[in-house]
Motif scaffolding. Structure first.
Motif, mmCIF file in Angstrom:
data_model
loop_
_atom_site.group_PDB
_atom_site.id
_atom_site.type_symbol
_atom_site.label_atom_id
_atom_site.label_comp_id
_atom_site.label_asym_id
_atom_site.label_seq_id
_atom_site.Cartn_x
_atom_site.Cartn_y
_atom_site.Cartn_z
ATOM 1 N N ALA A 1 -1.983 5.474 10.126
ATOM 2 C CA ALA A 1 -2.705 4.285 9.663
ATOM 3 C C ALA A 1 -1.792 3.076 9.572
ATOM 4 C CB ALA A 1 -3.355 4.558 8.311
ATOM 5 N N ARG A 2 -0.617 3.261 8.990
ATOM 6 C CA ARG A 2 0.297 2.120 8.836
ATOM 7 C C ARG A 2 0.827 1.652 10.181
ATOM 8 N NH1 ARG A 2 -2.130 0.010 5.679
ATOM 9 N NH2 ARG A 2 -0.604 -1.617 5.935
ATOM 10 N N SER B 1 -6.227 -0.139 8.148
ATOM 11 C CA SER B 1 -6.614 -0.469 6.772
ATOM 12 C C SER B 1 -7.581 0.566 6.218
ATOM 13 C CB SER B 1 -7.276 -1.849 6.721
ATOM 14 O OG SER B 1 -6.372 -2.852 7.038
ATOM 15 N N HIS C 1 -2.039 -0.248 11.826
ATOM 16 C CA HIS C 1 -2.241 -1.542 11.192
ATOM 17 C C HIS C 1 -1.183 -2.544 11.654
ATOM 18 C CE1 HIS C 1 -2.043 -4.575 7.966
ATOM 19 N NE2 HIS C 1 -3.362 -4.449 7.999
ATOM 20 N N ALA D 1 0.543 5.178 -2.264
ATOM 21 C CA ALA D 1 0.128 6.339 -1.480
ATOM 22 C C ALA D 1 1.194 7.437 -1.527
ATOM 23 C CB ALA D 1 -0.159 5.938 -0.037
ATOM 24 N N TYR E 1 0.777 -1.235 0.000
ATOM 25 C CA TYR E 1 0.000 0.000 0.000
ATOM 26 C C TYR E 1 0.812 1.290 0.000
ATOM 27 C CZ TYR E 1 -4.296 -2.600 0.635
ATOM 28 O OH TYR E 1 -5.360 -3.431 0.437
ATOM 29 N N VAL E 2 1.917 1.304 0.706
ATOM 30 C CA VAL E 2 2.648 2.558 0.916
ATOM 31 C C VAL E 2 3.220 3.169 -0.375
ATOM 32 C CG1 VAL E 2 4.649 3.592 2.074
ATOM 33 C CG2 VAL E 2 3.043 2.167 3.353
ATOM 34 N N THR F 1 -5.898 3.910 5.526
ATOM 35 C CA THR F 1 -5.032 3.777 4.349
ATOM 36 C C THR F 1 -5.867 3.836 3.072
ATOM 37 O OG1 THR F 1 -3.388 2.474 5.553
ATOM 38 C CG2 THR F 1 -3.376 2.290 3.152
ATOM 39 N N TRP F 2 -6.958 3.093 3.033
ATOM 40 C CA TRP F 2 -7.829 3.101 1.850
ATOM 41 C C TRP F 2 -8.422 4.488 1.621
ATOM 42 C CZ3 TRP F 2 -10.864 -1.785 3.684
ATOM 43 C CH2 TRP F 2 -10.055 -2.914 3.527
ATOM 44 N N LEU G 1 -1.572 8.742 6.778
ATOM 45 C CA LEU G 1 -0.971 7.510 6.274
ATOM 46 C C LEU G 1 0.009 6.912 7.280
ATOM 47 C CD1 LEU G 1 -0.691 5.520 3.891
ATOM 48 C CD2 LEU G 1 1.153 6.996 3.030
#
Length: 141
Positions: A102-103, A122, A106, A75, A71-72, A125-126, A99
């Protein structure tokens, strides 16, 4: 040309460095190093050089690392493009900090088996990716 209420009208930043994205990228790079060191230490302690060897703890650590890597990059790419296009700094900081939080949430949620932290990480992040994607598309729409 960037337009709309989230962009500095008439100003496209086309020089580097991208200071805000650089800070966020640095924080996330350090996070990735920490996540990766955990995987490596578990591999060494358990004598497992490939895959997870069926070890639940190593599999979990590898999943944290894999999810981060999935994901990162997108982003950060979108964040950099938005900053380069002249998006207002407060919005770049907001998306970047969201972000990072969020990470971290998570990863902590996965390591600690705290589903709410994992779900929060999650979801945020989305949300960050969706906002960044829509903002990027708004520039050319």
């Amino acid at each position: 040309m960037a337009k709309g209420k989230f962009f500095n009208r008439g100003r496209i930043m086309n020089h580097f460095p991208l200071p805000i994205t650089t800070v966020i990228t640095g924080l996330l790079a350090l996070t990735l190093v920490g996540i990766s060191v955990r995987v490596t230490m578990l591999r060494a302690a358990k004598g497992i050089s490939m895959f997870d060897g069926g070890d639940k703890q190593l599999g979990q650590a590898m999943r944290v690392q894999g999810n981060f890597i999935e994901y990162v990059p997108m982003a950060l790419l979108l964040l950099a493009l938005l900053e380069w296009m002249g998006t207002k700094p407060w919005l770049i900081y907001s998306l970047g900090i969201a972000l990072v939080v969020a990470r971290a949430s998570h990863a902590w949620g996965l390591y600690s088996n705290v589903f709410k932290a994992r779900a929060f990480g999650s979801s945020v992040t989305w949300l960050v990716l969706a906002i960044e994607g829509l903002m990027a598309l708004s520039v050319v729409a």
